[in-house]
Structure formats: C-alpha cells, structure tokens
Design a protein around this motif. Structure first.
Motif, PDB file in Angstrom:
ATOM      1  N   GLU A  42      -7.787   0.265   2.064  1.00  0.00           N
ATOM      2  CA  GLU A  42      -6.764   1.303   2.160  1.00  0.00           C
ATOM      3  C   GLU A  42      -6.919   2.371   1.078  1.00  0.00           C
ATOM      4  O   GLU A  42      -6.069   3.238   0.927  1.00  0.00           O
ATOM      5  CB  GLU A  42      -5.370   0.665   2.061  1.00  0.00           C
TER       6      GLU A  42
ATOM      7  N   LEU B 284      -6.434  -3.898   0.030  1.00  0.00           N
ATOM      8  CA  LEU B 284      -6.103  -2.704  -0.750  1.00  0.00           C
ATOM      9  C   LEU B 284      -7.318  -1.791  -0.891  1.00  0.00           C
ATOM     10  O   LEU B 284      -7.195  -0.557  -0.825  1.00  0.00           O
ATOM     11  CB  LEU B 284      -5.567  -3.109  -2.126  1.00  0.00           C
TER      12      LEU B 284
ATOM     13  N   THR C  38       0.835  -1.201   0.000  1.00  0.00           N
ATOM     14  CA  THR C  38       0.000   0.000   0.000  1.00  0.00           C
ATOM     15  C   THR C  38       0.868   1.248   0.000  1.00  0.00           C
ATOM     16  O   THR C  38       0.593   2.220  -0.721  1.00  0.00           O
ATOM     17  CB  THR C  38      -0.928   0.010   1.231  1.00  0.00           C
TER      18      THR C  38
ATOM     19  N   ASP D 244       1.124   4.128  -3.028  1.00  0.00           N
ATOM     20  CA  ASP D 244       0.814   5.527  -2.721  1.00  0.00           C
ATOM     21  C   ASP D 244       2.025   6.437  -2.906  1.00  0.00           C
ATOM     22  O   ASP D 244       1.953   7.450  -3.606  1.00  0.00           O
ATOM     23  CB  ASP D 244       0.299   5.616  -1.281  1.00  0.00           C
TER      24      ASP D 244
END
Length: 407
Positions: free
Chosen positions: A263, A260, A232, A236
């Motif tokens: 998140e 995912l 993650t 990002d």
C-alpha cells in the motif's frame, strides 16, 4: 534537584552532562541515593521514565572501575533488545572509568560470548536462558558478583523465566545488593522480592499499571477483516510519519508489514524468528526514519528505546491487559506526548474492557467513516469504565479531520 546533588562521581556527572541531562527524573532521584547507599531496591515506575539510568549510574559509581576478570555486576533482562540498551547505557556513562561490559543472549554465536567472558568483564548483561547455557558449560564465573539487577522483572516472569532466575540468584553470592525494576507491580513480583531481596527500599513512582501521563489513548471499532485497510487509511490521512504497530503473532507481523508495503507504506517486521542481525537492521532503519512502520510482536518490542516515537497502534489487543501498558509505553517517553490507538473488532471488546479496568480509565472508542463495523460483540455492550481525565483526550474529530462517531 540536579544530578550533582545525588552524590555521583565527577566522571559519571561529566558523562551525564555530555548527554544533555541536568535534572534526574523522579525515579532516578529516588533510586540513585538508595543504590549508592548499598540498599536493596524494589522500584516500580512507568515505562519511559529513565529506569535504566536509575540503576546504571549508581551501579557504575559503586563499581569504580575495572578489576579482576569475573563480573561484579549482573544485569538480567528479558530480551536481547533490552540487553543491548543496557550495554549502550553502561558504555555511555562508564566510558571514562573504562568499565568492561558484555551481553550474552540467544541468537548470537556463543563462541564469541565465551571469548568475551574469558577476556574479562565487569558488568555482565544477560538474558536468563543464555546465561543458564553458560552456567551449564562452566564458561561464566558468578562468584564475584556484588550487585544483581532484575530489569523488567515483570516481563521476565511473564515469559516463564522464573525458574532460571531462581537458579541464577542461588548461584551468585548471598551477600550482594539486589535491585529489582519493573514497569508493573504484581503478586508474583512481590513474592520474588520477598524471597531474594533483603529489606528492600520500596520505590513506587506511579500507581501500578498506569499509562504515562502524556499518552493519549483511543480506539477504533472495526471489523477484523477491515483492520489492515483502516490502518493504512489512518497512516495516510493523519500523516503518521513514524508508527510502531503491535500484532499478536510473528506470522501476523510479517503479513501486515507485507500489506503495508504493497500500500506504499515503508514497513518492516521484527519478531523472535528474525535473526539478531535482521532485528538490529530493522530497528536501525526505523530509528533513522528509513522505515515508516515497524510491525512487532510483544517479545521483540520489549525494551525498544525509540526517542520521540509519536504513534503506537495495537493492531490486535494483547491477551494480557498488562501487556497493553508496556506496548503504549513505547510512546510518551521522557515526558513527551504520544498517541496510542487500538483497532478493536467485536471479538476483542472483552479485552478492551479488561484493559480499561487495569489502566483505570475509559478509552474513548470511535468509528472511522467508511469503516463502520457490521459484526456484533459476543460479549454484549461495552462497560463504561471510569475516566480519570488524564487519557482519552479525543474530542470526536480525528487529526485528519474525518468524522469520528462515538460507538
């Protein structure tokens, strides 16, 4: 060299030009003349180098157009996704010739497939298991087959299809052209070729098990229970707009996709337990950038053709080192650059060593700040493999600028 110099018909050249292609890839330039000449071919090349068109174009040229009701060309593929890709290629390049093609594979109603076969087909694309079903039911006629293509032959053998393949090849006429295409070259593939190919022209465009030139390979060392968070973080911080993530199990793929999503990463999973409709929808959403992360198992991802896919992540390393080559071959296709990242926990160090021996290069392993591993590898320190300079272009700094210390 241009496509026009290879001896293909005007209709096929027009279809190729309409797709924006003017020059063949190396495997196409080598294989097309051999196939046009009627030779058996045993070809190995890196994934993403145009193998499908290398047999589709000359196959369509030799076929000419529709004739009779029984198939004259049989293409065997390991997965339904790859079968769909071949059907799409035949449809694209054989449109002017009005070549009839259909695919038979599991996960779809067999009744519709029987109907398509009864109406007549020139090019039959099939997975071995479902084709065996049709043979046992007597719903397919293979007596007119002139050309057999074994596409991704190495994967079919890995999936345990050797006996169905042997039965199918014994069921088609012995006087035929046989084309074997594979991303890797193994002893099992050579034995298969010795048994069923006649004096084949061997075409090897790359050393066995090589990764594509444009793929940068790297690894992060991390504890197994921190992999989800690290993935993650990478998506990002490094602004990965599109990423294909590999897991070893179907349940693991579902769990990771759900994580995912929680998140904030748009995700979906694709694996063998999904219906064909769900798999098609997931792939379509990914290609259209409606989904940021596609989480897949090896079998489901085999044959996925995604243009300009920038990132592939091995969330878990495969047991078979050669599968690693197939996985990262989803990126860096057609000469484009790609990025292949592996998340490696202590228990996977041996697998990473095995992969390095197969690809014959050292895969740089780093640690992401805040995700330093605490567990020790049971196999001892990693072996430093050779580095041929073509992969592992990392300079110690991640794209997002975080510190990446060498392990």
């Amino acid at each position: 060299m241009s496509f026009s110099s290879l001896g293909l018909s005007a209709g096929i050249l027009s279809a190729v030009e309409a797709q924006g292609y003017s020059e063949p890839t190396p495997i196409q330039a080598a294989a097309i003349p051999a196939v046009l000449a009627g030779k058996d071919v045993m070809a190995t090349a890196q994934t993403g180098t145009g193998k499908t068109a290398a047999f589709t174009l000359p196959m369509l040229h030799n076929l000419g157009g529709p004739s009779g009701s029984a198939p004259r060309v049989l293409v065997l593929t390991p997965t339904r996704e790859l079968a769909g890709q071949v059907v799409e290629s035949v449809g694209t390049y054989g449109k002017q010739a009005k070549v009839r093609t259909t695919a038979v594979y599991g996960g779809m109603p067999i009744g519709k497939q029987i109907g398509a076969l009864k109406r007549g087909v020139d090019v039959l694309v099939a997975t071995p298991g479902r084709l065996m079903d049709h043979m046992e039911r007597g719903t397919v006629d293979l007596s007119k087959v002139e050309t057999v293509v074994l596409d991704e032959a190495d994967r079919m053998l890995d999936m345990g299809f050797i006996q169905p393949i042997e039965k199918i090849l014994r069921a088609v006429p012995s006087q035929r052209q046989t084309l074997l295409f594979s991303a890797t070259f193994s002893k099992a593939i050579r034995k298969l070729a010795e048994r069923f190919l006649s004096d084949p022209e061997r075409i090897e465009m790359a050393r066995p098990n090589a990764a594509a030139e444009g793929v940068t390979q790297s690894a992060y060392l991390v504890d197994g229970n921190r992999k989800r968070d690290l993935l993650t973080h990478l998506i990002d911080s490094e602004d990965w707009g599109q990423v294909l993530v590999f897991t070893r199990t179907k349940r693991g793929a579902d769990k990771l996709a759900e994580h995912l999503e929680r998140e904030g990463v748009r995700s979906t999973a694709i694996h063998g337990d999904k219906t064909q409709g769900a798999r098609t929808k997931a792939l379509s959403s990914f290609k259209r950038n409606q989904v940021q992360a596609l989480v897949a198992t090896d079998v489901a991802a085999r044959g996925l053709d995604i243009d300009s896919l920038p990132h592939v992540v091995n969330f878990e390393l495969p047991d078979n080192a050669e599968d690693y080559v197939h996985r990262i071959g989803r990126t860096g296709r057609g000469g484009a650059e790609g990025n292949a990242v592996s998340l490696v926990c202590a228990d996977e160090r041996r697998q990473l060593n095995a992969i390095e021996r197969v690809v014959e290069c050292r895969i740089p392993a780093s640690v992401a700040e805040g995700f330093e591993p605490t567990a020790k590898a049971s196999s001892g320190p990693r072996r430093n493999g050779p580095n041929n300079g073509r992969q592992g272009r990392g300079n110690g700094q991640g794209r997002g600028g975080q510190d990446r210390r060498r392990a």
